[in-house]
Design a protein around this motif. Structure first.
Motif, PDB file in Angstrom:
ATOM      1  N   THR A  30      25.495 -14.184 108.358  1.00  0.00           N
ATOM      2  CA  THR A  30      24.531 -15.231 108.030  1.00  0.00           C
ATOM      3  C   THR A  30      23.780 -14.821 106.773  1.00  0.00           C
ATOM      4  O   THR A  30      23.345 -13.676 106.649  1.00  0.00           O
ATOM      5  CB  THR A  30      23.516 -15.440 109.174  1.00  0.00           C
ATOM      6  N   GLU A  31      23.658 -15.738 105.847  1.00  0.00           N
ATOM      7  CA  GLU A  31      22.825 -15.539 104.662  1.00  0.00           C
ATOM      8  C   GLU A  31      21.865 -16.718 104.583  1.00  0.00           C
ATOM      9  O   GLU A  31      22.266 -17.860 104.810  1.00  0.00           O
ATOM     10  CB  GLU A  31      23.679 -15.471 103.392  1.00  0.00           C
ATOM     11  N   TRP A  32      20.606 -16.442 104.278  1.00  0.00           N
ATOM     12  CA  TRP A  32      19.639 -17.526 104.249  1.00  0.00           C
ATOM     13  C   TRP A  32      18.624 -17.317 103.140  1.00  0.00           C
ATOM     14  O   TRP A  32      18.407 -16.201 102.661  1.00  0.00           O
ATOM     15  CB  TRP A  32      18.928 -17.648 105.598  1.00  0.00           C
ATOM     16  N   SER A  33      17.997 -18.406 102.739  1.00  0.00           N
ATOM     17  CA  SER A  33      16.941 -18.333 101.729  1.00  0.00           C
ATOM     18  C   SER A  33      15.934 -19.442 101.989  1.00  0.00           C
ATOM     19  O   SER A  33      16.285 -20.516 102.486  1.00  0.00           O
ATOM     20  CB  SER A  33      17.507 -18.471 100.312  1.00  0.00           C
ATOM     21  N   THR A  34      14.688 -19.155 101.678  1.00  0.00           N
ATOM     22  CA  THR A  34      13.620 -20.148 101.724  1.00  0.00           C
ATOM     23  C   THR A  34      12.985 -20.193 100.343  1.00  0.00           C
ATOM     24  O   THR A  34      12.529 -19.167  99.835  1.00  0.00           O
ATOM     25  CB  THR A  34      12.560 -19.792 102.776  1.00  0.00           C
ATOM     26  N   ARG A  35      12.990 -21.366  99.742  1.00  0.00           N
ATOM     27  CA  ARG A  35      12.465 -21.524  98.385  1.00  0.00           C
ATOM     28  C   ARG A  35      11.206 -22.382  98.419  1.00  0.00           C
ATOM     29  O   ARG A  35      11.259 -23.550  98.791  1.00  0.00           O
ATOM     30  CB  ARG A  35      13.522 -22.165  97.473  1.00  0.00           C
ATOM     31  N   LEU A  36      10.097 -21.754  98.033  1.00  0.00           N
ATOM     32  CA  LEU A  36       8.824 -22.452  97.931  1.00  0.00           C
ATOM     33  C   LEU A  36       8.366 -22.413  96.479  1.00  0.00           C
ATOM     34  O   LEU A  36       8.969 -21.745  95.637  1.00  0.00           O
ATOM     35  CB  LEU A  36       7.776 -21.795  98.834  1.00  0.00           C
ATOM     36  N   SER A  37       7.282 -23.096  96.196  1.00  0.00           N
ATOM     37  CA  SER A  37       6.785 -23.105  94.819  1.00  0.00           C
ATOM     38  C   SER A  37       6.253 -21.741  94.404  1.00  0.00           C
ATOM     39  O   SER A  37       6.263 -21.392  93.222  1.00  0.00           O
ATOM     40  CB  SER A  37       5.682 -24.160  94.668  1.00  0.00           C
ATOM     41  N   THR A  38       5.799 -20.934  95.386  1.00  0.00           N
ATOM     42  CA  THR A  38       5.164 -19.657  95.051  1.00  0.00           C
ATOM     43  C   THR A  38       6.074 -18.454  95.226  1.00  0.00           C
ATOM     44  O   THR A  38       5.787 -17.388  94.687  1.00  0.00           O
ATOM     45  CB  THR A  38       3.906 -19.450  95.914  1.00  0.00           C
ATOM     46  N   GLY A  79      17.672 -13.439 102.766  1.00  0.00           N
ATOM     47  CA  GLY A  79      18.044 -12.492 103.808  1.00  0.00           C
ATOM     48  C   GLY A  79      19.512 -12.627 104.157  1.00  0.00           C
ATOM     49  O   GLY A  79      20.140 -13.653 103.885  1.00  0.00           O
ATOM     50  N   SER A  80      20.072 -11.579 104.748  1.00  0.00           N
ATOM     51  CA  SER A  80      21.462 -11.638 105.188  1.00  0.00           C
ATOM     52  C   SER A  80      21.644 -10.705 106.372  1.00  0.00           C
ATOM     53  O   SER A  80      20.909  -9.726 106.531  1.00  0.00           O
ATOM     54  CB  SER A  80      22.418 -11.238 104.057  1.00  0.00           C
ATOM     55  N   LEU A  81      22.612 -11.034 107.219  1.00  0.00           N
ATOM     56  CA  LEU A  81      22.914 -10.202 108.379  1.00  0.00           C
ATOM     57  C   LEU A  81      24.398 -10.315 108.682  1.00  0.00           C
ATOM     58  O   LEU A  81      24.938 -11.421 108.760  1.00  0.00           O
ATOM     59  CB  LEU A  81      22.104 -10.648 109.603  1.00  0.00           C
ATOM     60  N   THR A  82      25.068  -9.170 108.811  1.00  0.00           N
ATOM     61  CA  THR A  82      26.482  -9.129 109.171  1.00  0.00           C
ATOM     62  C   THR A  82      26.626  -8.371 110.483  1.00  0.00           C
ATOM     63  O   THR A  82      26.068  -7.281 110.639  1.00  0.00           O
ATOM     64  CB  THR A  82      27.317  -8.433 108.081  1.00  0.00           C
ATOM     65  N   LEU A  83      27.354  -8.957 111.425  1.00  0.00           N
ATOM     66  CA  LEU A  83      27.575  -8.333 112.722  1.00  0.00           C
ATOM     67  C   LEU A  83      29.011  -7.834 112.812  1.00  0.00           C
ATOM     68  O   LEU A  83      29.928  -8.465 112.297  1.00  0.00           O
ATOM     69  CB  LEU A  83      27.309  -9.333 113.850  1.00  0.00           C
ATOM     70  N   PHE A  84      29.189  -6.689 113.471  1.00  0.00           N
ATOM     71  CA  PHE A  84      30.526  -6.138 113.641  1.00  0.00           C
ATOM     72  C   PHE A  84      30.723  -5.767 115.107  1.00  0.00           C
ATOM     73  O   PHE A  84      29.792  -5.847 115.912  1.00  0.00           O
ATOM     74  CB  PHE A  84      30.735  -4.918 112.737  1.00  0.00           C
ATOM     75  N   ALA A  85      31.932  -5.363 115.453  1.00  0.00           N
ATOM     76  CA  ALA A  85      32.257  -4.982 116.837  1.00  0.00           C
ATOM     77  C   ALA A  85      31.879  -6.084 117.810  1.00  0.00           C
ATOM     78  O   ALA A  85      31.390  -5.824 118.909  1.00  0.00           O
ATOM     79  CB  ALA A  85      31.561  -3.670 117.212  1.00  0.00           C
ATOM     80  N   LEU A  86      32.118  -7.345 117.413  1.00  0.00           N
ATOM     81  CA  LEU A  86      31.746  -8.467 118.267  1.00  0.00           C
ATOM     82  C   LEU A  86      32.491  -8.409 119.598  1.00  0.00           C
ATOM     83  O   LEU A  86      33.711  -8.314 119.638  1.00  0.00           O
ATOM     84  CB  LEU A  86      32.059  -9.791 117.568  1.00  0.00           C
ATOM     85  N   GLY A  87      31.730  -8.468 120.681  1.00  0.00           N
ATOM     86  CA  GLY A  87      32.326  -8.494 122.002  1.00  0.00           C
ATOM     87  C   GLY A  87      32.718  -7.144 122.555  1.00  0.00           C
ATOM     88  O   GLY A  87      33.123  -7.045 123.712  1.00  0.00           O
ATOM     89  N   GLU A  88      32.614  -6.079 121.754  1.00  0.00           N
ATOM     90  CA  GLU A  88      32.969  -4.751 122.243  1.00  0.00           C
ATOM     91  C   GLU A  88      31.767  -4.107 122.934  1.00  0.00           C
ATOM     92  O   GLU A  88      30.627  -4.302 122.517  1.00  0.00           O
ATOM     93  CB  GLU A  88      33.427  -3.867 121.083  1.00  0.00           C
ATOM     94  N   PRO A  89      31.996  -3.335 124.007  1.00  0.00           N
ATOM     95  CA  PRO A  89      30.882  -2.660 124.677  1.00  0.00           C
ATOM     96  C   PRO A  89      30.172  -1.703 123.718  1.00  0.00           C
ATOM     97  O   PRO A  89      30.808  -1.029 122.908  1.00  0.00           O
ATOM     98  CB  PRO A  89      31.566  -1.888 125.815  1.00  0.00           C
TER      99      PRO A  89
END
Length: 200
Positions: A146-154, A159-169
């Motif tokens: 997921t990558e995200w951004s919030t753009r305001l006037s000021t 931000g970004s987040l990468t997940l690995f080992a999905l579903g593994e204990p």
């Protein structure tokens, strides 16, 4: 301002262990870690700052479902099965394409919507802007990246987040109780640990 992170999720346990890098100013950043176990979250306290927590290594905080923002850490424990729900909330959802991430076939979506963010030391100001996120979803609907951004006037926040080992204990355990001091929320936990580090 850009934050980033990476980590692993055990969906059966509703458990997540994520390393997060938080900016303090244009030249410095803080490397921290968040563990989520069901409805409980834990923020790791850097050793140099443990004088603020009585020497304890973690600040615990509750995760309340109805208070979660769409991209709060616990949101990553849920499948994005209904992108239509985001559209019902006023977001524009666009399918971008396919990509292999961490060995998984994913479908990329772009989500944009108007944003309202409270700013100022006491949150006394309300600014309007644009929130944009890119989601790379696995065939099961889990957000691999997921990558995200919030753009305001000021300001602009990324931000970004990468997940690995999905579903593994995962071998990671919940922090022991005798190493945890409690806070009422994630924001309160961050404020307690990093309050003089330019993160407020």
């Amino acid at each position: 301002m850009r934050s980033s992170g990476e980590g692993a999720v055990d969906f059966d346990r509703e458990f997540m262990d994520v390393r997060i890098i938080l900016p303090t100013d244009d030249t410095a950043s803080l490397d921290s870690r968040i563990v989520v176990d069901g409805d409980s979250g834990y923020l790791a306290v850097p050793e140099a700052l443990r004088n603020r927590t009585g020497g304890l290594s973690w600040v615990g905080f509750p995760l309340v479902e109805e208070e979660l923002a769409p991209f709060h850490p616990k949101a990553f424990l849920s499948r994005f099965e209904e992108l239509e729900e985001l559209e019902e909330q006023g977001a524009a959802v666009e399918r971008v394409g396919n990509e292999v991430i961490e060995g998984l076939e994913t479908t990329q979506y772009r989500v944009t919507k108007e944003a309202e963010v409270r700013t100022g030391p006491q949150g006394e100001s309300l600014e309007k802007g644009v929130f944009e996120a890119h989601l790379w979803l696995s065939s099961d609907g889990f957000p691999v990246r997921t990558e995200w951004s919030t753009r305001l006037s000021t300001f602009v926040s990324h931000g970004s987040l990468t997940l690995f080992a999905l579903g593994e204990p995962l071998d990671t355990l919940t922090p022991p109780e005798d190493e945890v001091i409690e806070a009422e929320s994630l924001q309160a936990a961050v404020s307690r640990v990093f309050r003089t580090q330019g993160l407020e």
